[in-house]
Design a protein around this motif. Sequence first.
Motif, PDB file in Angstrom:
ATOM      1  N   GLN A 141       0.838  -1.182   0.000  1.00 60.16           N
ATOM      2  CA  GLN A 141       0.000   0.000   0.000  1.00 60.16           C
ATOM      3  C   GLN A 141       0.876   1.236   0.000  1.00 60.16           C
ATOM      4  O   GLN A 141       1.909   1.272   0.673  1.00 60.16           O
ATOM      5  N   THR A 142       0.483   2.246  -0.761  1.00 56.33           N
ATOM      6  CA  THR A 142       1.101   3.571  -0.680  1.00 56.33           C
ATOM      7  C   THR A 142       0.015   4.531  -0.217  1.00 56.33           C
ATOM      8  O   THR A 142      -1.032   4.639  -0.862  1.00 56.33           O
ATOM      9  N   VAL A 143       0.264   5.205   0.907  1.00 51.21           N
ATOM     10  CA  VAL A 143      -0.767   6.044   1.515  1.00 51.21           C
ATOM     11  C   VAL A 143      -0.132   7.323   2.059  1.00 51.21           C
ATOM     12  O   VAL A 143       1.081   7.392   2.268  1.00 51.21           O
ATOM     13  N   PRO A 144      -0.950   8.353   2.317  1.00 53.29           N
ATOM     14  CA  PRO A 144      -0.424   9.520   3.026  1.00 53.29           C
ATOM     15  C   PRO A 144       0.204   9.100   4.349  1.00 53.29           C
ATOM     16  O   PRO A 144      -0.225   8.126   4.979  1.00 53.29           O
ATOM     17  N   ALA A 145       1.226   9.838   4.795  1.00 52.76           N
ATOM     18  CA  ALA A 145       2.029   9.431   5.948  1.00 52.76           C
ATOM     19  C   ALA A 145       1.205   9.237   7.218  1.00 52.76           C
ATOM     20  O   ALA A 145       1.534   8.392   8.057  1.00 52.76           O
ATOM     21  N   ASN A 146       0.123   9.984   7.359  1.00 56.08           N
ATOM     22  CA  ASN A 146      -0.661   9.878   8.592  1.00 56.08           C
ATOM     23  C   ASN A 146      -1.453   8.575   8.678  1.00 56.08           C
ATOM     24  O   ASN A 146      -2.045   8.275   9.716  1.00 56.08           O
ATOM     25  N   GLN A 147      -1.444   7.775   7.631  1.00 53.03           N
ATOM     26  CA  GLN A 147      -2.230   6.546   7.604  1.00 53.03           C
ATOM     27  C   GLN A 147      -1.401   5.300   7.908  1.00 53.03           C
ATOM     28  O   GLN A 147      -1.898   4.178   7.782  1.00 53.03           O
ATOM     29  N   LEU A 148      -0.159   5.455   8.327  1.00 53.55           N
ATOM     30  CA  LEU A 148       0.718   4.305   8.524  1.00 53.55           C
ATOM     31  C   LEU A 148       0.160   3.309   9.531  1.00 53.55           C
ATOM     32  O   LEU A 148       0.147   2.089   9.274  1.00 53.55           O
TER      33      LEU A 148
END
Length: 953
Positions: A141-148
């Motif tokens: 998955q590649t997601v915005p950093a706040n979604q880790l």
Amino acid sequence: MLVSLLAACDQGAQQQESQPESQPEQQKVEQSTKVAGVTLVETVKAQPGKTVIPYEKYVLDNGLTLILHKDNSDPLVHVDVTYHVGSGREELGKSGFAHFFEHMMFQGSENVADEQHFKLVTEAGGTMNGTTNTDRTNYFQTVPANQLEKMLWLEADRMGFLVDAVTQEKFEVQRETVKNERGQRVDNRPYGRLSERVSEALYPAGHPYSWPVIGYMEDLNRVNVNDLKAFFLRWYGPNNATITIGGDFDVNNTLKLVTKYFGSIPKGPEVSMPEKTAVTLDSDRYISMEDNVHLPLLYMSFPTVSVRHADEAPLDLLSTILGGGKTSLLYKNLVKNQIAVQAAVTHPCAELACTFNMYALPHPASGKSLADIEKIIRDTLKEFEKRGVEDDDLLKAKAQMESAFVFGLQSVSGKVSQLAANQTFTGNPNYIEEDIARYANVTKEDVLRVYKQYIQGKHAVIMSVVPNGKPEMIAAKNNFNAPERKLAEASQTSEDELQLRKAKDDFDRSKIPVAGANKPVDVPQMWQDELANGIKILGAQSIETPTTSVLLKVSAGHYYETPEKAGLSSILSSMLNESTKQRSAEEMTKELEKLGSYVNISSHDHYLTINVNALTKNFDATMVLVKEKLLQPAFEQSDFDRVRNIAIQGVKNSKKNAGYLASTAYRQLLHADNIGALPGGGTEASLANLTLQDVKSFYEKHFKPSGGQLIVVSDLGQGAVKKGISMLSDWQGKGPKLALELPQPKSETGVIYLVHKDNSAQSAIRIGKRSLTRDITGEFYKSYLMNFPLGGAFNSRINLNLREDKGYTYGARSYFSGDRLSGSYTASAEVRADATDKSIVEFINEIKNYAEKGITAEELAFMRNAINQKDALKYETPGAKLGFLAQILEYDLTPAFVKQRADIVDSITAEEINALAKKHLKLEEMIMVVVGNSKVLKPQLEALGYKVINYEI
């Protein structure tokens, strides 16, 4: 066009292999970190002048390997979980399990509801997927950093809590999905079963590479859900997995999160490296297959070594000399002289074995048989024995290897994938330098030695693929039959036999982690300029890799042609890749390869585009060659004859592809009798009409710089980039403005146009109408938002219905597309042939219900979150930046359009969306195209109450 049909012939081309651990220039660390349950193994830092991906490697107490690569250049993270299991770990009679679990891992786990994985990732503004090959399965998955944290929670739940959620019902639905995938990618695709048949003949019975990664459907039919669970429990433990995280994150906090979510998952059974058995053949094995193809094909496969074996690199170089593009011997002996429309050599490698593959498709006009092609290939091998290895062969290979590695590091996902693969198959994430070295150290003697050892006088599997009903076209009489699959009576696993492992936690896993605020995303800083000849320039700097990428758009595309000469722009783009007045095509290709540069010229509706990718140190030298290509084409008659003839054969071959037939018929029916109705590559008739003078005249009239658009992304500043681009200033002239209208067609709406395709395992469906032209912040964009929950995401209504609920298709969607002159709304899928009528019903019901009842509050919230959180992914790579900047330049935008779009997403109401749905989703205005076996389908479709019109392309 033919390349896409054969791209799947060589399975596992990117697979890696396990070798003893080797760790040059790495700082070994033995002490434990401050986080309980996780040990720091090593730290690797960036080293000036070396290609190194910095990382920290950890191991959890349960055996899980964790690799962290910090990269704060963009506010996003990429999470990859790789399991060291692929089809090569399956048992005879239980094929396809690894690939099947690629599907099942997205179907919900103990604390994640059905389809929720897709929903959560999409809503987070991310992308995701999973892939399986012979040796590993990965999920990413590649997601915005706040979604880790949310991603770690999702991945941990399917690693430790999947088994109880794998139900018989999910098993049945996904089995149908896998069958649809096989139908679309294998059975309904020209040459689709080639790799499967060759593997059956090449490997001994029972060898794990003797069956396809997707498996045999009869194997999936004979097992039960507990067999699948047992496979998962055997291979998907934390001690057989590597988690790699790259991007913008805090290391200590990430260690705590990984330990929290993964640390309590019990270790699985021990995993050892499977035995490598050398594959040898005692004689040439001739096999053949009839297929729904236009051109016959000859394919020769020699067994060689295994990936990262000392001989792999020289064998790769040998494959390039023999069949790697325009500088190769096979190109000279088969394609250049029009004996074949395509010929190539590849050397794909996997953990247990590699194969050296040579193939060619004879040109019908040459009169050469497959037997003739085989002889020419064998004569080419003898020619190599006399020619040997030249200095440029080594220079090209090393330059291409260097540039491939550097370009692979342009994205966080690229770096993470490299680290994950290297750890999985070598135990050393920092293998990249050794990879580069093993190719850089290849000598001429190495290449000659491996040729003699693995190819010269050695035996191969020789496969003939011939059109249905033409068995007399095979190269030689079949002398080998793959052993019959003798399978023991299915012994299905009982629930009592499952050795379940349960994690014990001190927190509630059912609670979805709450993401913090999105980190701000900066729109790339841009600079604008214009050359004196009228080319507008828009550029941005990206300092992450020493590379420069250029996109040049010239107003000389398909729309500038006349219907009787359709395909002119496409042929021109091919001719610009041929000889110049100074160099032959082979010499030009050689010079670019020695620089490690890539130049791709292609035609589109409005533009002819030139894509350039170069290492920055070679940018100026590359642009000298690009200028020569564009401004000094030789336009040789022999080049034209070959290019045009290959294009004609490509069109004929494409007509064996259901998707091509559907898209071509659909385009014709959406447009009146003008250039807009015709495919960009032309038709058989229009291509046959073309002359070399037509191409020259089109070039002289339309291929002009004034009004051109040049977009560039480089680690260089504006001044240095301008220096490399300014050499195009000598190019002068202005072409005519486009004078084209694309009026509405007179096609009958509310009916089904049926295109016949023999023996079609699947039917291709297109439903839609002419619609809005493209805009950036207007009704077209708002309609895109409207369609998002209907057919614009994986968990849209259409896809969940046809794929996940009904099992009719591998994927279904709907979308708005358009340019400045025309646009359309389209719903599409390739579905099981026996579910064609049912699929039409479901498509119609979903579109009708959405138009009548509108969007739900939950769907509106989902759409807003998903669209507005995507920004972090829009500008990451040079390629992404090129696309973003190109849009700004073409539509004369300012960067403020990004905020305008975000405001639209935030403010658009359910009432606005519902009004757009009622306006643009009127079924009575739509046409339907179906491609399949018309004899079977026509009565079924008529039974639905539709008028069915037989339609020919």
